[in-house]
Structures are given as C-alpha cells and as structure tokens.
Design a protein around this motif. Structure first.
Motif, PDB file in Angstrom:
ATOM      1  N   MET A  78       1.003  -1.288  -0.058  1.00 15.83           N
ATOM      2  CA  MET A  78       0.165  -0.145  -0.062  1.00 15.83           C
ATOM      3  C   MET A  78       1.007   1.198   0.014  1.00 15.83           C
ATOM      4  O   MET A  78       0.570   2.390  -0.259  1.00 15.83           O
ATOM      5  CB  MET A  78      -0.922   0.252   1.276  1.00 15.83           C
ATOM      6  CG  MET A  78      -1.945  -0.912   1.190  1.00 15.83           C
ATOM      7  SD  MET A  78      -3.427  -0.516  -0.006  1.00 15.83           S
ATOM      8  CE  MET A  78      -3.890   0.946   0.625  1.00 15.83           C
ATOM      9  N   MET A  79       1.885   1.157   0.352  1.00 14.88           N
ATOM     10  CA  MET A  79       2.838   2.358   0.520  1.00 14.88           C
ATOM     11  C   MET A  79       2.981   3.219  -0.708  1.00 14.88           C
ATOM     12  O   MET A  79       2.803   4.374  -0.576  1.00 14.88           O
ATOM     13  CB  MET A  79       4.242   1.927   0.954  1.00 14.88           C
ATOM     14  CG  MET A  79       4.386   1.702   2.537  1.00 14.88           C
ATOM     15  SD  MET A  79       3.706   3.012   3.484  1.00 14.88           S
ATOM     16  CE  MET A  79       4.845   4.300   3.291  1.00 14.88           C
ATOM     17  N   PRO A  80       3.271   2.851  -1.816  1.00 17.99           N
ATOM     18  CA  PRO A  80       3.141   3.507  -3.019  1.00 17.99           C
ATOM     19  C   PRO A  80       1.824   4.181  -3.461  1.00 17.99           C
ATOM     20  O   PRO A  80       1.845   5.378  -3.684  1.00 17.99           O
ATOM     21  CB  PRO A  80       3.748   2.385  -4.285  1.00 17.99           C
ATOM     22  CG  PRO A  80       4.256   1.220  -3.625  1.00 17.99           C
ATOM     23  CD  PRO A  80       3.574   1.322  -2.292  1.00 17.99           C
ATOM     24  N   LEU A  81       0.593   3.492  -3.257  1.00 17.43           N
ATOM     25  CA  LEU A  81      -0.356   4.088  -3.519  1.00 17.43           C
ATOM     26  C   LEU A  81      -0.772   5.136  -2.479  1.00 17.43           C
ATOM     27  O   LEU A  81      -1.110   6.284  -2.776  1.00 17.43           O
ATOM     28  CB  LEU A  81      -1.600   3.153  -3.223  1.00 17.43           C
ATOM     29  CG  LEU A  81      -3.176   3.745  -3.542  1.00 17.43           C
ATOM     30  CD1 LEU A  81      -3.273   4.307  -4.712  1.00 17.43           C
ATOM     31  CD2 LEU A  81      -3.992   2.508  -3.244  1.00 17.43           C
ATOM     32  N   LEU A  82      -0.352   4.921  -1.028  1.00 14.92           N
ATOM     33  CA  LEU A  82      -0.448   6.225  -0.106  1.00 14.92           C
ATOM     34  C   LEU A  82       0.127   7.132  -0.390  1.00 14.92           C
ATOM     35  O   LEU A  82       0.099   8.245  -0.154  1.00 14.92           O
ATOM     36  CB  LEU A  82      -0.259   5.386   1.294  1.00 14.92           C
ATOM     37  CG  LEU A  82      -1.312   4.311   1.833  1.00 14.92           C
ATOM     38  CD1 LEU A  82      -0.937   3.811   3.042  1.00 14.92           C
ATOM     39  CD2 LEU A  82      -2.639   4.923   2.095  1.00 14.92           C
ATOM     40  N   SER A  83       1.667   6.885  -0.801  1.00  9.28           N
ATOM     41  CA  SER A  83       2.404   7.964  -1.226  1.00  9.28           C
ATOM     42  C   SER A  83       2.146   8.922  -1.990  1.00  9.28           C
ATOM     43  O   SER A  83       2.220  10.047  -1.964  1.00  9.28           O
ATOM     44  CB  SER A  83       3.988   7.336  -1.422  1.00  9.28           C
ATOM     45  OG  SER A  83       4.965   8.456  -1.949  1.00  9.28           O
ATOM     46  N   LEU A  84       1.526   8.410  -3.211  1.00  8.85           N
ATOM     47  CA  LEU A  84       1.074   8.975  -4.220  1.00  8.85           C
ATOM     48  C   LEU A  84      -0.252   9.788  -3.869  1.00  8.85           C
ATOM     49  O   LEU A  84      -0.374  11.118  -4.281  1.00  8.85           O
ATOM     50  CB  LEU A  84       0.600   7.996  -5.349  1.00  8.85           C
ATOM     51  CG  LEU A  84       0.002   8.784  -6.761  1.00  8.85           C
ATOM     52  CD1 LEU A  84       0.843   9.704  -7.485  1.00  8.85           C
ATOM     53  CD2 LEU A  84      -0.559   7.379  -7.608  1.00  8.85           C
ATOM     54  N   LEU A  85      -1.030   9.219  -3.341  1.00  8.51           N
ATOM     55  CA  LEU A  85      -2.249  10.054  -2.503  1.00  8.51           C
ATOM     56  C   LEU A  85      -2.042  11.190  -1.755  1.00  8.51           C
ATOM     57  O   LEU A  85      -2.385  12.369  -2.105  1.00  8.51           O
ATOM     58  CB  LEU A  85      -3.120   9.178  -1.659  1.00  8.51           C
ATOM     59  CG  LEU A  85      -4.285   9.591  -1.220  1.00  8.51           C
ATOM     60  CD1 LEU A  85      -5.296  10.153  -2.228  1.00  8.51           C
ATOM     61  CD2 LEU A  85      -5.233   8.562  -0.305  1.00  8.51           C
ATOM     62  N   PHE A  86      -1.089  11.086  -0.822  1.00  9.93           N
ATOM     63  CA  PHE A  86      -0.542  12.060   0.003  1.00  9.93           C
ATOM     64  C   PHE A  86       0.201  13.116  -0.601  1.00  9.93           C
ATOM     65  O   PHE A  86       0.103  14.207  -0.240  1.00  9.93           O
ATOM     66  CB  PHE A  86       0.231  11.828   1.308  1.00  9.93           C
ATOM     67  CG  PHE A  86      -0.395  11.079   2.353  1.00  9.93           C
ATOM     68  CD1 PHE A  86      -1.285  11.727   3.396  1.00  9.93           C
ATOM     69  CD2 PHE A  86      -0.515   9.615   2.605  1.00  9.93           C
ATOM     70  CE1 PHE A  86      -2.284  11.154   4.221  1.00  9.93           C
ATOM     71  CE2 PHE A  86      -1.356   8.964   3.764  1.00  9.93           C
ATOM     72  CZ  PHE A  86      -2.087   9.829   4.531  1.00  9.93           C
ATOM     73  N   SER A  87       0.978  12.783  -1.728  1.00 13.99           N
ATOM     74  CA  SER A  87       1.675  13.793  -2.510  1.00 13.99           C
ATOM     75  C   SER A  87       0.558  14.426  -3.378  1.00 13.99           C
ATOM     76  O   SER A  87       0.891  15.915  -3.388  1.00 13.99           O
ATOM     77  CB  SER A  87       2.661  13.151  -3.561  1.00 13.99           C
ATOM     78  OG  SER A  87       3.406  12.137  -2.704  1.00 13.99           O
ATOM     79  N   ALA A  88      -0.170  13.896  -3.617  1.00 14.78           N
ATOM     80  CA  ALA A  88      -1.264  14.691  -4.519  1.00 14.78           C
ATOM     81  C   ALA A  88      -1.997  15.577  -3.562  1.00 14.78           C
ATOM     82  O   ALA A  88      -2.389  16.996  -3.905  1.00 14.78           O
ATOM     83  CB  ALA A  88      -2.388  13.751  -5.250  1.00 14.78           C
ATOM     84  N   LEU A  89      -2.321  15.103  -2.270  1.00 19.17           N
ATOM     85  CA  LEU A  89      -3.146  15.927  -1.547  1.00 19.17           C
ATOM     86  C   LEU A  89      -2.238  17.202  -1.103  1.00 19.17           C
ATOM     87  O   LEU A  89      -2.688  18.329  -0.932  1.00 19.17           O
ATOM     88  CB  LEU A  89      -3.521  15.273  -0.249  1.00 19.17           C
ATOM     89  CG  LEU A  89      -4.796  14.178  -0.459  1.00 19.17           C
ATOM     90  CD1 LEU A  89      -5.061  13.465   0.701  1.00 19.17           C
ATOM     91  CD2 LEU A  89      -5.886  14.949  -1.040  1.00 19.17           C
ATOM     92  N   PHE A  90      -0.913  16.887  -1.117  1.00 13.60           N
ATOM     93  CA  PHE A  90       0.119  18.161  -0.428  1.00 13.60           C
ATOM     94  C   PHE A  90      -0.041  18.884  -1.540  1.00 13.60           C
ATOM     95  O   PHE A  90       0.082  20.186  -1.411  1.00 13.60           O
ATOM     96  CB  PHE A  90       1.210  17.375  -0.159  1.00 13.60           C
ATOM     97  CG  PHE A  90       2.258  18.455   0.154  1.00 13.60           C
ATOM     98  CD1 PHE A  90       2.474  18.991   1.495  1.00 13.60           C
ATOM     99  CD2 PHE A  90       3.380  18.842  -0.718  1.00 13.60           C
ATOM    100  CE1 PHE A  90       3.390  19.836   1.944  1.00 13.60           C
ATOM    101  CE2 PHE A  90       4.217  19.768  -0.426  1.00 13.60           C
ATOM    102  CZ  PHE A  90       4.181  20.410   0.976  1.00 13.60           C
ATOM    103  N   ILE A  91       0.296  18.757  -2.895  1.00 14.22           N
ATOM    104  CA  ILE A  91       0.363  19.573  -3.890  1.00 14.22           C
ATOM    105  C   ILE A  91      -0.865  20.336  -4.171  1.00 14.22           C
ATOM    106  O   ILE A  91      -0.845  21.553  -4.236  1.00 14.22           O
ATOM    107  CB  ILE A  91       0.652  18.804  -5.156  1.00 14.22           C
ATOM    108  CG1 ILE A  91       2.214  18.117  -5.247  1.00 14.22           C
ATOM    109  CG2 ILE A  91       0.540  19.672  -6.599  1.00 14.22           C
ATOM    110  CD1 ILE A  91       2.591  17.134  -6.238  1.00 14.22           C
ATOM    111  N   LEU A  92      -2.249  19.738  -4.031  1.00 14.04           N
ATOM    112  CA  LEU A  92      -3.367  20.298  -4.196  1.00 14.04           C
ATOM    113  C   LEU A  92      -3.494  21.729  -3.248  1.00 14.04           C
ATOM    114  O   LEU A  92      -3.873  22.697  -3.307  1.00 14.04           O
ATOM    115  CB  LEU A  92      -4.552  19.306  -4.178  1.00 14.04           C
ATOM    116  CG  LEU A  92      -5.893  19.889  -4.311  1.00 14.04           C
ATOM    117  CD1 LEU A  92      -6.215  20.639  -5.464  1.00 14.04           C
ATOM    118  CD2 LEU A  92      -7.109  18.839  -4.018  1.00 14.04           C
ATOM    119  N   PHE A  93      -3.261  21.031  -1.654  1.00 11.32           N
ATOM    120  CA  PHE A  93      -3.591  22.154  -0.688  1.00 11.32           C
ATOM    121  C   PHE A  93      -2.543  23.007  -0.717  1.00 11.32           C
ATOM    122  O   PHE A  93      -2.793  24.229  -0.503  1.00 11.32           O
ATOM    123  CB  PHE A  93      -3.641  21.256   0.598  1.00 11.32           C
ATOM    124  CG  PHE A  93      -5.251  20.636   0.833  1.00 11.32           C
ATOM    125  CD1 PHE A  93      -6.374  21.378   1.101  1.00 11.32           C
ATOM    126  CD2 PHE A  93      -5.248  19.371   0.334  1.00 11.32           C
ATOM    127  CE1 PHE A  93      -7.546  20.664   1.196  1.00 11.32           C
ATOM    128  CE2 PHE A  93      -6.484  18.522   0.767  1.00 11.32           C
ATOM    129  CZ  PHE A  93      -7.507  19.446   0.994  1.00 11.32           C
TER     130      PHE A  93
END
Length: 776
Positions: free
Chosen positions: A531-546
């Motif tokens: 799950m780590m690659p998926l979670l990393s991608l998700l948190f990266s997208a949220l960080f960039i968005l916000f």
C-alpha cells in the motif's frame, strides 16, 4: 600436578565441545519427541492423538496466537502429528527413536556417524534442516511453471478453466506447513478440471514479480487472464470455496417445474443446446460448474435438485431416476431430450465426452464466423447445408429441420441463416436475388480454405419443405457422394457478423465494473508494503493540491494589499497587464534556438526524474559513455530540438560506464527487441549500448526503445538480435571508404526525430516492467 601433564589438560577443549553438543542434543530431544509435543502417552489411540492435535493446533495457530514463538510451536505440533498419525512412522519412532524409513537396526546404524570418540555418535537428522528443496515433497515438480510457459499456454487456457497457483521458495517455514493441505487439494481439484501450477520464487523471480507475489507462500487464482489472490487460512474448504468464487455466478440456472419450459425454450434465442443435470445434492456440484464454464460458449446449463419440492412434475415427465445423477441435452425439441447420460459417479471424462458430441443444434443458426468454421471445417469429406430463414418462414424451417434429423451423418451438417442479419453472406450464395426474394433457399457448400473460398450449389427452386423438395435434396446428396464435381460454383465468402455480441456500452460497463472490483480487492487485502506506493501518491497529490491553494490564497491577498486603489477600479487596464505578463511568460518558456536542457540521470535525481514522474510525462534518456559524450549530446540536441516545446517531455542522459547493470536489467524486459548475451559470454562486458535511447514512462512503468540506426534500415532501428557493432562491421566490410570516427558515432542517432514522432503518436512498442530498479 602441572596442568599440561594431565589427561584433562590435553583433551579438555575437545571434551568441552563434546559435552556442549550432548547438552544441545538433550535439550532438543523433548522437542523431537512427538508424544511430548502433543502431550499424549505411547499407548494413546489414533482418536486421542487426533483430538490432542486439533486442540493444540487451534491454540498455537499463528493467525490466532500472537506469541513470537507460535509459528515454531505450530510447526512442531504439525510434524508430531504427521509422525504419530502414520502407523509406519510411529512404529519406527517407538523402536529406534526416529521416524525414518529404515526397517532394522543395521539400516538404522548406517545412518549414524561418529565424532571425536568411538563411544559417542550423532544421528545425521540432528543436523538436518527441513528447508532444502531436495528433501521436500517432489509432487510439485509436474506443476512447475516458467515465464514463457505461463504467458503462452497457461493464460490462454485460463479462459477455459480456472487455475490455482502456489508461489513457494526454499527456507520457508509456512511453505512446509501448507504442503500437506496443498497436495490433497491439488489432487482433488485437478480431477475436477482445475489447472494447478507452482512457481518457485527463487528460480522464477521474473514470473513471481509478474504475478505480483511479494512473499512466500502465496496462493492465487487465474481465470480469464485475471489474477486473484487467496487471503484466507489454507484449508481444504477455503481453497475449494476460493476456486468456486472465481467462477461467474450465472453459469448454472436452478430449474424447477415453474421455469423449465422457459429455460428449454431459449434454445432459439441463444442458438445453443440446453443441458439439465438431475441430482439429489442441494447445491450445484463444483464439477458441474467447472464444466459449465468450459462449455459456456456452446451450451446453456441448468440444475435440478430432485429432492426439492416443486420438481416432481419435471422428474416425472422425463422419467428421472432420483437416486442416480442424470444428464440430459435438449436441442430443437423440448419435449424429448436429444441425448441422455446416467451414472452413479459422474466423472469429468464421461461428461466431456458426452457434451463434446452434442455441442451444436441439429440445424444451428450461423451467428458468427467461429461457429461457421466449427460446423464446416476445411475438409473435403464434410458437407454443410445452409438455408436462409426468417420468423415468417416457420413452416419451411420445420420441414428443413425434419429433413436434417432424418439424414444426420458424420460428414453432413445442417445450419441456417437469416438473410436480413447476414446480407453479405446470403448475397454471395444467391446470384439471382429476384428469384428467391421473399422465399427460402437451400445451398450445399464445402469450404476449400481458410481465406473464405468455397464450392457450392444452390437448389434451382425455392425451398418450400414439400415431399418433392425433400426428394430433390436427397438425390443431390446421393450424387455428391460419387461426384464431387457437382459443386460447380465457387465464390469467396465474407466473415459473418457476430449477432450475439453485446453492445459497446454493455462491454464498457462490465469492464469498468471489473476494474473497480479489482481496485477494491487490492485496497482491502493489500499489506502495508504494497500500500505504501499508493498512499505515497495519494498524500503527494493532496499536499500539492492544498499547497497550491494556500500559496495562491496568500499571493492574492498580498497583491490586494499592495495594489493602489486606482488599479482596483481600472479593471480594463489590469486585464491588459495580465495578458501582457502572460504572453511574456509564455514566450519565456520557448527554448532558445539550438539550446536543449539535458540533465544527467544520477542517484540524486533518479526518483524525481523517473520514479515519481507525473502522469503523462516521459523522460527521454540517451545512453552514452565518457568517450562518446560530446559527439552524441550534440547530435541528440539537434534531433530532439523540435520536440522541446512539449512540457510533458524531459531529456536526460545516462553514463554507461556507471550504470550498465541498471540498463541490462531493463533490457531483459525487451528480449525480442534487444536481446542481451549470457553473462558468462566472454563478450558480455564488451557490448556497446552507446546511442540507445529509452523513453521512460515512470507512472505507468513502461519504456520504448530506440536502437542505433544502420545504413539500409528504413525503420530507423535494428532488427531483433542485432546490435550496432555487428551492423557497423558488416557495413565496413561492404564499403571500405567508411571509417569509424565521430561521424560514425553521430550516425547512431540518425532518424531519431522520426522515432520521436512515433513516440508522440503512441505507435511505438511498449515494454512493461513490474517496478523501476534502483539506479545504484
């Protein structure tokens, strides 16, 4: 007394080592005593031993007991039960203290070896570890899979039957534990028609990564080319249920007195014979479900539970023996079965033979090209009668069907088509369309090759189904046995339309539903490492968005505070200034003429330039060496300059002197396009990869490959199995005027711009990899 003169002083160290080994052996003895492990006496019965084993297995199962030593304890319990549940092994242990296969003292003594002194010996089993693959069960050898075998045979065969695949390796505690259950289930399911496979992760690492198995043991199911992982406890019931869940839920319909007429009457709509299994089991047997999956393209399956209230009329009408499983096949007539099979023990071979002889209707409708090829193969001794029918020609069709039933032979098949649904097929056979307009026609044809060429003869008069028509058709068939030249006309038929294919929207809906279910299953059952690659991608997208929203908010507020009041009122002037600044910014992004930004791919920027590359972006990497760096970079900049305006392309170069192993690993996934030699070949380290260009898509994990151009290669790349050096030497032999130099090095990138155009078009071959390797 001086110490060196005593016997203890001379033999002390050896004696100490011997004592230590004896203490270790004494400590390990209780763990190797199966009676002590299970807590039973030597006179205990098999029932008591089994009861003790179940109690301890439930207590020490690793899934329920979180104690760090639970797994080792559970293995000891399983091994103890394996010895005591086998009378031969138990007797050997009672007589010799060992559960081996030896039958006498002399054979047992041969397995012992002596150390240090004659009075002491150690059994070799004391030093034996049960993880060596040579001592493991060899029943898995016939199921071992290799990558090419899996891709070329197993995956296509999974569209006919499900596969149960085990991923195993050496030095694996859990692999040893599940072997008895796996062996029993594999033998049982294989007899039912399930495919069995074993992948040794140590020898077939590429296949294990392709399947997504990151740990051993792993068990997965393969059906219709789709991989599904098994996540429950390894037991016979769970594995059977797992295989059953792989199958579609609508394979077999439950049939009662209320719906059997509707079910059997669907033969005309589905263009298939219908099969009924009468049995006294309340649930549909797994064997019958697997059979339904294998023959789903030819037959429709129903199941009748004869012990259920509401099936008495059905059983009585077809005179069913309620104590014996019965198979019935119904074709065009639902009041009488076309064939019946009855046996107390329905075996797979019996069912396959029975269904293979009844896959088609007596006069099947030609609804697609595959059915036409199966009904009428390319064989001179095979004849096929075709009649064009519609719903308004019921009488003519019934007469044709009656004729077909009365004249069924191995070399003669009957079929019919609808003129309005297959107009091209009918027009090719009916030359005089006006003569047969609004009427039925009969054609005798024979396929001559796979390209659509046939020989045929059309009955001169329209088919009405009268006695005269029957005699004329029967006479023609008799003449055809002695005179093959009777089929005087020849033509080429176009492929039939697939009348029963689902609509595009339905296919799209089911594909989307499968994709969503796959994502949900992966999300629900994946471990943290997966799950780590998926979670990393998700948190990266949220960080960039916000982060972008917050920065933009602060930027707008500061601009509002610093801007004069007159600018706020003059909205027209502000818009013009914004447009001007935007145009300046856009112009600044256009590269200067002759300038291309090419960065070196190193350990520091590897993740940002490839592994974490944004979706839709690609990194075009040039392979070079220290000696060819200047010449290749100049040529590379000229070839890719026109593509630098695209913001989705990045350009880099990789040093072959530093990262050859990384490149060799990547090229293993493009064996057909860029085969590499064996590592033991003396020219292994001499292969020249300079001038290769890789277009890497970090998000989707694939790459496209450009190989150096040679003269006469219009495609811009070398053929499979060739390299630039060999082509260069060949060219040098043919043209003595060509001498290698900087011009030859630059020629390696000749026509790279054409390759870049195909890259942007998406027409290049893609080579997928399971994950990006580390650059170091």
């Amino acid at each position: 007394w001086p110490v060196e003169e005593t016997g203890l002083g001379r033999a002390g160290p050896a004696g100490l080592l011997l004592l230590l080994l004896l203490l270790l052996a004494a400590q390990a003895a209780p763990e190797r005593d199966p009676y002590r492990v299970l807590g039973v006496g030597r006179s205990s019965s098999q029932a008591d031993i089994k009861k003790a084993y179940k109690r301890l297995a439930r207590q020490w199962h690793p899934d329920k007991n979180k104690d760090p030593g639970a797994e080792d304890k559970f293995i000891q319990i399983s091994k103890a039960y394996e010895i005591l549940s086998n009378e031969e092994k138990r007797a050997n242990f009672d007589r010799y203290g060992d559960a081996g296969e030896s039958q006498g003292y002399s054979q047992h003594q041969q397995r012992q070896f002596h150390h240090f002194h004659e009075g002491f010996y150690f059994d070799e089993s004391f030093f034996h570890f049960p993880f060596n693959s040579e001592r493991r069960d060899t029943s898995d050898e016939k199921y071992l899979l290799h990558f090419s075998h899996y891709i070329n045979e197993i995956v296509p065969d999974s569209f006919k039957k499900p596969y149960l695949i085990k991923i195993t390796s050496d030095w694996c505690f859990s692999c040893i534990h599940i072997e008895p259950v796996w062996k029993e289930v594999a033998q049982e399911l294989e007899a039912l028609g399930v495919g069995i496979g074993v992948v040794h992760a140590g020898y077939e690492r590429r296949l294990a990564h392709h399947l997504g198995a990151h740990s051993t043991p792993s068990i997965l199911g393969l059906m219709n080319g789709k991989v599904t992982f098994f996540h429950s406890a390894v037991s016979r019931e769970n594995l059977r249920q797992f295989v059953e869940n792989l199958l579609p839920g609508n394979l077999v319909e439950k049939i009662t007195d209320k719906n059997y007429i509707r079910f059997l009457s669907n033969w005309k709509k589905e263009n298939k014979p219908h099969v009924l299994l009468f049995d006294h089991m309340p649930v549909v047997p797994l064997l019958y479900k697997l059979t339904a999956f294998a023959y789903r393209d030819y037959l429709s399956f129903g199941y009748v539970y004869v012990g259920l209230r509401g099936t008495e009329e059905l059983s009585s009408q077809y005179n069913i023996n309620v104590y014996t499983p019965t198979l019935m096949i119904f074709k065009e007539h639902i009041d009488k079965p076309a064939d019946v099979a009855q046996a107390r023990d329905m075996k797979k071979q019996l069912i396959d033979d029975f269904l293979s002889q009844n896959k088609f209707l007596m006069a099947a409708r030609l609804t697609n090209q595959r059915l036409f090829q199966e009904l009428c193969p390319v064989k001179k001794s095979h004849r096929n009668d075709c009649t064009g029918e519609g719903d308004k020609f019921a009488d003519a069709y019934e007469a044709f069907l009656t004729f077909a039933v009365a004249n069924t032979k191995d070399t003669l098949r009957f079929a019919h088509i609808y003129n309005d649904r297959q107009p091209e097929f009918a027009d090719a056979l009916l030359m005089d369309e006006e003569k047969y307009r609004g009427k039925s026609a009969v054609v005798i044809l024979e396929r001559r090759n796979n390209a659509g060429k046939i020989a045929y003869k059309t009955l001169e008069e329209a088919w009405q189904g009268s006695n005269e028509d029957n005699f004329i058709l029967l006479d023609l068939l008799d003449q055809l046995r002695t005179d093959p030249g009777l089929l005087s006309s020849e033509t080429v038929l176009a492929d039939l339309n697939d009348e029963l294919a689902p609509m595009f929207l339905i296919r799209w809906f089911y594909s989307t539903l499968d994709y969503i279910l796959d994502c949900w299953d992966s999300l629900f059952h994946s471990n943290w490492r997966e799950m780590m690659p998926l979670l990393s991608l998700l948190f990266s997208a949220l960080f960039i968005l916000f982060g972008t929203v917050i920065v933009q908010a602060f930027s707008d507020s500061s601009d509002t505070r610093d801007s004069p009041a007159s600018e706020k009122k003059d909205t027209t002037a502000k818009t013009e200034r914004n447009d001007t600044s935007f145009s300046k910014e856009s112009n600044s992004r256009v590269p200067k003429k002759g300038f291309v930004e090419v960065t070196e791919l190193t350990d520091i920027n590897y993740n940002s330039n490839l592994v974490r590359l944004r979706p839709g972006h690609m990194n075009v990497v040039l392979i070079l060496s220290n000696s060819t760096k200047t010449a290749l970079l100049q040529k590379f900049a000229l070839e890719v300059y026109t593509f630098t305006g695209s913001s989705s392309l990045h350009f880099s170069f990789l040093s072959l002197d530093k990262h050859r192993e990384w490149l060799e690993y990547l090229l293993e996934f493009a064996q057909d396009a860029a085969p590499i030699p064996n590592q033991y070949d003396k020219h292994f380290l001499e292969r020249d990869y300079t001038g290769y260009v890789l277009a890497l898509n970090g998000h989707k994990k694939y790459f496209c490959l450009f190989k150096p151009h040679r003269s006469g290669d219009e495609g811009g790349t070398l053929g499979a199995g060739e390299d630039y050096d060999s082509s260069l030497h060949t060219e040098a032999r043919g043209k003595s005027s060509c001498s290698p130099g900087s011009r030859s090095i630059k020629n390696k990138l000749h026509k790279l711009s054409f390759w870049m155009e195909r890259l942007l078009e998406g027409s290049l071959q893609r080579f997928y990899i399971p994950s990006w390797p580390a650059l170091d």
